[in-house]
Design a protein around this motif. Structure first.
Motif, PDB file in Angstrom:
ATOM      1  N   PRO A 155      66.599  13.241  14.379  1.00 34.20           N
ATOM      2  CA  PRO A 155      66.009  14.200  13.429  1.00 34.20           C
ATOM      3  C   PRO A 155      66.083  15.655  13.878  1.00 34.20           C
ATOM      4  O   PRO A 155      66.288  16.550  13.048  1.00 34.20           O
ATOM      5  CB  PRO A 155      64.564  13.711  13.303  1.00 34.20           C
ATOM      6  CG  PRO A 155      64.647  12.239  13.551  1.00 34.20           C
ATOM      7  CD  PRO A 155      65.682  12.096  14.629  1.00 34.20           C
ATOM      8  N   GLU A 156      65.914  15.908  15.159  1.00 35.50           N
ATOM      9  CA  GLU A 156      65.973  17.286  15.645  1.00 35.50           C
ATOM     10  C   GLU A 156      67.377  17.865  15.477  1.00 35.50           C
ATOM     11  O   GLU A 156      67.540  19.044  15.123  1.00 35.50           O
ATOM     12  CB  GLU A 156      65.560  17.344  17.122  1.00 35.50           C
ATOM     13  CG  GLU A 156      64.093  17.053  17.374  1.00 35.50           C
ATOM     14  CD  GLU A 156      63.747  15.566  17.250  1.00 35.50           C
ATOM     15  OE1 GLU A 156      64.671  14.720  17.336  1.00 35.50           O
ATOM     16  OE2 GLU A 156      62.552  15.258  17.060  1.00 35.50           O
ATOM     17  N   ALA A 195      68.014  18.682  11.874  1.00 35.11           N
ATOM     18  CA  ALA A 195      67.358  19.935  11.507  1.00 35.11           C
ATOM     19  C   ALA A 195      68.236  21.135  11.860  1.00 35.11           C
ATOM     20  O   ALA A 195      68.314  22.113  11.099  1.00 35.11           O
ATOM     21  CB  ALA A 195      66.005  20.040  12.201  1.00 35.11           C
ATOM     22  N   ARG A 214      70.919  21.334   9.365  1.00 37.27           N
ATOM     23  CA  ARG A 214      70.383  21.888   8.126  1.00 37.27           C
ATOM     24  C   ARG A 214      70.370  23.410   8.192  1.00 37.27           C
ATOM     25  O   ARG A 214      70.698  24.097   7.203  1.00 37.27           O
ATOM     26  CB  ARG A 214      68.974  21.350   7.875  1.00 37.27           C
ATOM     27  CG  ARG A 214      68.251  21.961   6.680  1.00 37.27           C
ATOM     28  CD  ARG A 214      68.983  21.715   5.379  1.00 37.27           C
ATOM     29  NE  ARG A 214      68.151  22.080   4.227  1.00 37.27           N
ATOM     30  CZ  ARG A 214      68.632  22.434   3.061  1.00 37.27           C
ATOM     31  NH1 ARG A 214      69.950  22.491   2.854  1.00 37.27           N
ATOM     32  NH2 ARG A 214      67.825  22.738   2.056  1.00 37.27           N
ATOM     33  N   THR A 229      69.329   9.800   6.376  1.00 39.57           N
ATOM     34  CA  THR A 229      68.113   9.664   7.176  1.00 39.57           C
ATOM     35  C   THR A 229      67.378   8.394   6.774  1.00 39.57           C
ATOM     36  O   THR A 229      67.742   7.720   5.812  1.00 39.57           O
ATOM     37  CB  THR A 229      67.176  10.874   6.977  1.00 39.57           C
ATOM     38  OG1 THR A 229      66.492  10.740   5.723  1.00 39.57           O
ATOM     39  CG2 THR A 229      67.956  12.187   6.988  1.00 39.57           C
ATOM     40  N   ASP A 233      63.139  18.009   3.443  1.00 31.43           N
ATOM     41  CA  ASP A 233      63.841  19.063   4.158  1.00 31.43           C
ATOM     42  C   ASP A 233      63.116  19.339   5.478  1.00 31.43           C
ATOM     43  O   ASP A 233      61.945  19.727   5.458  1.00 31.43           O
ATOM     44  CB  ASP A 233      63.887  20.329   3.291  1.00 31.43           C
ATOM     45  CG  ASP A 233      64.792  21.409   3.863  1.00 31.43           C
ATOM     46  OD1 ASP A 233      65.030  21.411   5.084  1.00 31.43           O
ATOM     47  OD2 ASP A 233      65.261  22.244   3.075  1.00 31.43           O
ATOM     48  N   PRO A 234      63.770  19.150   6.623  1.00 35.03           N
ATOM     49  CA  PRO A 234      63.086  19.364   7.907  1.00 35.03           C
ATOM     50  C   PRO A 234      62.725  20.824   8.158  1.00 35.03           C
ATOM     51  O   PRO A 234      61.902  21.098   9.038  1.00 35.03           O
ATOM     52  CB  PRO A 234      64.121  18.880   8.929  1.00 35.03           C
ATOM     53  CG  PRO A 234      65.446  19.027   8.250  1.00 35.03           C
ATOM     54  CD  PRO A 234      65.174  18.734   6.809  1.00 35.03           C
ATOM     55  N   LEU A 235      63.297  21.757   7.393  1.00 32.03           N
ATOM     56  CA  LEU A 235      62.999  23.166   7.592  1.00 32.03           C
ATOM     57  C   LEU A 235      62.055  23.718   6.535  1.00 32.03           C
ATOM     58  O   LEU A 235      61.733  24.912   6.557  1.00 32.03           O
ATOM     59  CB  LEU A 235      64.303  23.987   7.593  1.00 32.03           C
ATOM     60  CG  LEU A 235      65.339  23.604   8.652  1.00 32.03           C
ATOM     61  CD1 LEU A 235      66.513  24.548   8.605  1.00 32.03           C
ATOM     62  CD2 LEU A 235      64.723  23.572  10.039  1.00 32.03           C
TER      63      LEU A 235
END
Length: 278
Positions: free
Chosen positions: A7-8, A11, A14, A248, A275-277
């Protein structure tokens, strides 16, 4: 070997993807009659600089520009220059990428220059873009790579071509893995090739650049003397669309779309990943 992201890392991709989206917005506004393809390249360079990002096209294999500008019968890898002046009625594929903290984003779109485009060109771009989204919709856990290829090809083959005949699905180029490099395994065909196998299974952390290229005529291409520019062998005009996508646990995230693909995927009954951001 397929690079699976956590996930990091997604991100960071993204973040790179949002820079690519910003380049698309700026170059779309600049793609007007009278502009040169070099002008568009300079616009892209400014966006990259403003966001503290690096270009992933410039210097790649010796490529001399920040973006690819492919006009009319040029399918991909057109080199921006001061001699190519956009004219009313042209179509142009703008393909570009960005690097943030070593992670890549890559996407392309087809733009219409000026007004009064022939209906068959408008439909060509629509079919190409929608086939990309069909491929994105097939990017789900449990599917295999070939399911994306099949979704793209099936969509294109089912669309009636104005004036009759069939669309040409470009054979020599396709999508690819993306992450710590712009082009990575696996290679993604935009059609199903007999005997090729099903390809890897799609799992969370799988990231792809899905990019159909479609022409009004042939599926065949040739590379010009500059060793980059790819044009159709019969002079037929073509369209090119591309997004980078991460799969994901919560579904697909379109890394290079401003909204992560949420609105378009919702139309298809698919929930985009958060959205991770955001």
């Amino acid at each position: 070997m397929v690079e699976i992201k956590n996930p990091e890392q997604i991100a960071k991709m993204r973040a790179a993807g949002l820079v690519v989206a910003a380049i698309h917005e700026a170059t779309r506004e600049a793609a007007v009659p009278g502009a040169t393809t070099k002008d568009l390249d300079m616009v892209a360079r400014k966006v990259l600089a403003d966001h503290g990002a690096k270009p992933n096209f410039l210097g790649y294999g010796g490529f001399p520009a920040t973006i690819c500008t492919s006009v009319n019968d040029v399918v991909v890898h057109g080199i921006p220059d001061e001699k190519t002046v956009l004219r009313d009625g042209d179509i142009i594929s703008i393909d570009c990428g960005a690097i943030i903290e070593g992670w890549h984003g890559d996407a392309a779109y087809t733009a219409f220059v000026g007004t009064g485009h022939a209906p068959e060109l408008v439909e060509l771009s629509r079919v190409t873009e929608e086939s990309m989204w069909a491929g994105i919709a097939a990017m789900k856990q449990g599917n295999r790579l070939v399911d994306i290829s099949r979704a793209i090809e099936t969509y294109i083959r089912r669309q009636p071509k104005p004036g009759g005949g069939k669309y040409g699905i470009i054979e020599d180029y396709g999508g690819h893995g993306i992450g710590t490099a712009m082009h990575m395994d696996p290679h993604l065909l935009n059609y199903v090739e007999r005997g090729r196998g099903k390809g890897p299974k799609l799992v969370p952390g799988f990231c792809l650049a899905i990019e159909p290229m479609v022409s009004l005529g042939t599926a065949r291409t040739r590379v010009l003397e500059d060793d980059w520019t790819v044009e159709t062998t019969d002079g037929s005009w073509s369209s090119h669309w591309e997004h980078s996508i991460a799969l994901t646990e919560a579904g697909p995230l379109v890394l290079t779309s401003p909204d992560g693909g949420r609105a378009k995927l919702a139309e298809m009954g698919i929930t985009a990943a958060p959205d991770p951001l955001a």
